[in-house]
Design a protein around this motif. Sequence first.
Motif, mmCIF file in Angstrom:
data_model
loop_
_atom_site.group_PDB
_atom_site.id
_atom_site.type_symbol
_atom_site.label_atom_id
_atom_site.label_comp_id
_atom_site.label_asym_id
_atom_site.label_seq_id
_atom_site.Cartn_x
_atom_site.Cartn_y
_atom_site.Cartn_z
ATOM 1 N N ARG A 60 -11.359 11.957 3.549
ATOM 2 C CA ARG A 60 -12.451 12.663 2.888
ATOM 3 C C ARG A 60 -13.762 12.495 3.645
ATOM 4 O O ARG A 60 -14.828 12.580 3.079
ATOM 5 C CB ARG A 60 -12.597 12.172 1.456
ATOM 6 C CG ARG A 60 -11.374 12.484 0.614
ATOM 7 C CD ARG A 60 -11.608 12.171 -0.836
ATOM 8 N NE ARG A 60 -10.403 12.389 -1.612
ATOM 9 C CZ ARG A 60 -9.435 11.507 -1.751
ATOM 10 N NH1 ARG A 60 -9.509 10.349 -1.145
ATOM 11 N NH2 ARG A 60 -8.373 11.769 -2.487
ATOM 12 N N MET A 109 -10.266 4.963 -8.560
ATOM 13 C CA MET A 109 -8.881 5.190 -8.991
ATOM 14 C C MET A 109 -7.902 4.430 -8.104
ATOM 15 O O MET A 109 -6.758 4.794 -7.985
ATOM 16 C CB MET A 109 -8.590 6.684 -9.014
ATOM 17 C CG MET A 109 -9.002 7.386 -7.765
ATOM 18 S SD MET A 109 -8.678 9.131 -7.856
ATOM 19 C CE MET A 109 -9.254 9.636 -6.262
ATOM 20 N N LEU A 145 -18.563 3.584 6.453
ATOM 21 C CA LEU A 145 -17.372 4.433 6.503
ATOM 22 C C LEU A 145 -16.692 4.505 5.142
ATOM 23 O O LEU A 145 -16.268 5.580 4.705
ATOM 24 C CB LEU A 145 -16.378 3.888 7.535
ATOM 25 C CG LEU A 145 -16.606 4.255 8.996
ATOM 26 C CD1 LEU A 145 -15.627 3.514 9.879
ATOM 27 C CD2 LEU A 145 -16.454 5.746 9.204
ATOM 28 N N GLY A 164 -18.523 6.705 2.691
ATOM 29 C CA GLY A 164 -18.306 8.118 2.989
ATOM 30 C C GLY A 164 -16.929 8.581 2.598
ATOM 31 O O GLY A 164 -16.735 9.730 2.210
ATOM 32 N N ALA A 165 -15.944 7.681 2.709
ATOM 33 C CA ALA A 165 -14.569 8.074 2.445
ATOM 34 C C ALA A 165 -14.228 8.041 0.956
ATOM 35 O O ALA A 165 -13.257 8.649 0.532
ATOM 36 C CB ALA A 165 -13.611 7.153 3.193
ATOM 37 N N ILE A 224 -9.687 2.400 5.649
ATOM 38 C CA ILE A 224 -10.647 2.847 6.663
ATOM 39 C C ILE A 224 -11.469 1.688 7.223
ATOM 40 O O ILE A 224 -11.980 1.781 8.334
ATOM 41 C CB ILE A 224 -11.563 3.966 6.089
ATOM 42 C CG1 ILE A 224 -12.113 4.851 7.236
ATOM 43 C CG2 ILE A 224 -12.702 3.412 5.272
ATOM 44 C CD1 ILE A 224 -12.809 6.096 6.768
ATOM 45 N N CYS A 271 -7.307 4.251 -4.940
ATOM 46 C CA CYS A 271 -6.541 5.011 -3.962
ATOM 47 C C CYS A 271 -6.373 4.244 -2.664
ATOM 48 O O CYS A 271 -5.452 4.502 -1.903
ATOM 49 C CB CYS A 271 -7.198 6.359 -3.690
ATOM 50 S SG CYS A 271 -8.802 6.259 -2.885
ATOM 51 N N GLY A 272 -7.279 3.294 -2.398
ATOM 52 C CA GLY A 272 -7.138 2.464 -1.209
ATOM 53 C C GLY A 272 -7.674 3.078 0.064
ATOM 54 O O GLY A 272 -7.461 2.541 1.143
ATOM 55 N N ASP A 273 -8.374 4.208 -0.029
ATOM 56 C CA ASP A 273 -8.944 4.817 1.169
ATOM 57 C C ASP A 273 -9.947 3.894 1.848
ATOM 58 O O ASP A 273 -10.006 3.814 3.065
ATOM 59 C CB ASP A 273 -9.634 6.138 0.810
ATOM 60 C CG ASP A 273 -8.668 7.301 0.832
ATOM 61 O OD1 ASP A 273 -7.454 7.032 0.951
ATOM 62 O OD2 ASP A 273 -9.114 8.448 0.740
ATOM 63 N N LEU A 305 -17.894 15.087 -10.698
ATOM 64 C CA LEU A 305 -18.564 14.701 -9.445
ATOM 65 C C LEU A 305 -18.879 15.936 -8.601
ATOM 66 O O LEU A 305 -19.933 16.004 -7.963
ATOM 67 C CB LEU A 305 -17.672 13.745 -8.639
ATOM 68 C CG LEU A 305 -17.586 12.300 -9.135
ATOM 69 C CD1 LEU A 305 -16.544 11.541 -8.344
ATOM 70 C CD2 LEU A 305 -18.927 11.603 -9.021
ATOM 71 N N ALA A 350 -13.577 8.758 -2.655
ATOM 72 C CA ALA A 350 -13.446 10.025 -3.371
ATOM 73 C C ALA A 350 -14.269 10.034 -4.640
ATOM 74 O O ALA A 350 -14.647 11.089 -5.131
ATOM 75 C CB ALA A 350 -11.987 10.264 -3.702
ATOM 76 N N ALA A 351 -14.536 8.864 -5.181
ATOM 77 C CA ALA A 351 -15.208 8.782 -6.474
ATOM 78 C C ALA A 351 -16.683 8.429 -6.340
ATOM 79 O O ALA A 351 -17.346 8.215 -7.344
ATOM 80 C CB ALA A 351 -14.505 7.747 -7.343
ATOM 81 N N SER A 352 -17.194 8.376 -5.105
ATOM 82 C CA SER A 352 -18.566 7.927 -4.844
ATOM 83 C C SER A 352 -18.853 6.614 -5.553
ATOM 84 O O SER A 352 -19.918 6.413 -6.114
ATOM 85 C CB SER A 352 -19.600 8.975 -5.270
ATOM 86 O OG SER A 352 -19.227 10.228 -4.803
ATOM 87 N N ALA A 359 -16.085 5.079 -10.736
ATOM 88 C CA ALA A 359 -14.837 5.727 -11.185
ATOM 89 C C ALA A 359 -13.719 5.543 -10.168
ATOM 90 O O ALA A 359 -13.103 6.491 -9.708
ATOM 91 C CB ALA A 359 -15.103 7.201 -11.445
ATOM 92 N N VAL A 402 -11.021 5.249 11.518
ATOM 93 C CA VAL A 402 -9.552 5.333 11.513
ATOM 94 C C VAL A 402 -9.085 5.157 10.081
ATOM 95 O O VAL A 402 -8.861 4.043 9.627
ATOM 96 C CB VAL A 402 -8.921 4.265 12.437
ATOM 97 C CG1 VAL A 402 -7.432 4.483 12.564
ATOM 98 C CG2 VAL A 402 -9.577 4.281 13.795
#
Lengths: 248, 107
Positions: free
Chosen positions: A39, B67, B40, B43-44, B75, B69-71, A134, B46-48, B65, A223
Amino acid sequence: MNEVKEDLEQGTKSKIIPPESGAPFNAVEEVIYRRRSVRYYQDKQVPDYLIRRILETGRFAPSSGNTQPWKFMVIQNQELIKEMSRDVVKMMRLLMKFADYIEKGTWWKEWISKLFQRFSNNMFHPVPAAAMKLIAEEKLGVWHGAPTVIFLLMDRRSAGDPMVDVGISGQNMVLTAHSFGLGTCWVSFCKPIGMMPKWKKRLGIKFPYKLVTTVALGYPRGVPDGQVPRETQAIDWYEEDGSFKVIY
Amino acid sequence: MPEYLKCKDWWKIESFRKLGKDIILGTVEIDRAKCKGCGLCAGACAASALELKDKKVKMIDVLPACMSCGDCVAICPRGAIQLKGYFQLKRYFRYLDRGEPSLPRKF
């Protein structure tokens, strides 16, 4: 049986031998396990040949009755993407006026959001509902600033469940993109685009095609791919000897 | 009592207590010594749910918020973020038939 064996030995094709128990992950597994939804994209555009290569793998996905009920649209026009996002944000804002069960509204708002949730429990599931909020507040971009967006359309007249077939072909493309080091994200907040007559006309989405979902594509910042824990779902296992077990 | 209900600004969202009954939000733990503030993860997200403050990243005070997701975990180039709590839903939307979360396993 022997004849078949000989054919395999004589032919130019070689047979793939399954891995031993406990063997390291192969390249395909590695891509699947490391794939994360991206994202956060660079502004750099993806070259055409890479996109063609990705779309080609989508073409070779399995589908019900080999009907191949998909159509792809590649959108790289940044103005168009921005305009579409603006309209999605507008629609989300309108929706949040009626159905918003995160912020406490008036009594009728709560009641209507419950009703929305009852009749469309997938779209008004708490997670997408929070994401829609959002988007309405412009904290979350619709396509996260991706330079390329692939629209996946389905042929409504097709056999079986064309929506599932489109999903399979999309996942083929996503995995290919990640094996090239690109980033992707499935975005289904494009639904207003598929409903608004203005955009249907402009993008030429008409019967038998229907917009299913979109995939944002681009070079990621940093990455992002890596392994993270995921939940383990129960698996019901009916064994050969007639016994039954549940594993995780 | 979940951790995020203890945060001091909860009253800014009126239905926060009500929401807490239905949803258990995910939480991440940030190692402040390892974090270099590259942004990083923020920015990545999803829920800010992550923000940069004083060159360090932290979860926002009001309704992160997350969830799970582990992004952000994936990253982070320095491995400073760890998933602590997992997102869970209750009542109608509750998750069924799930075990403990785990990394990809070899069989």
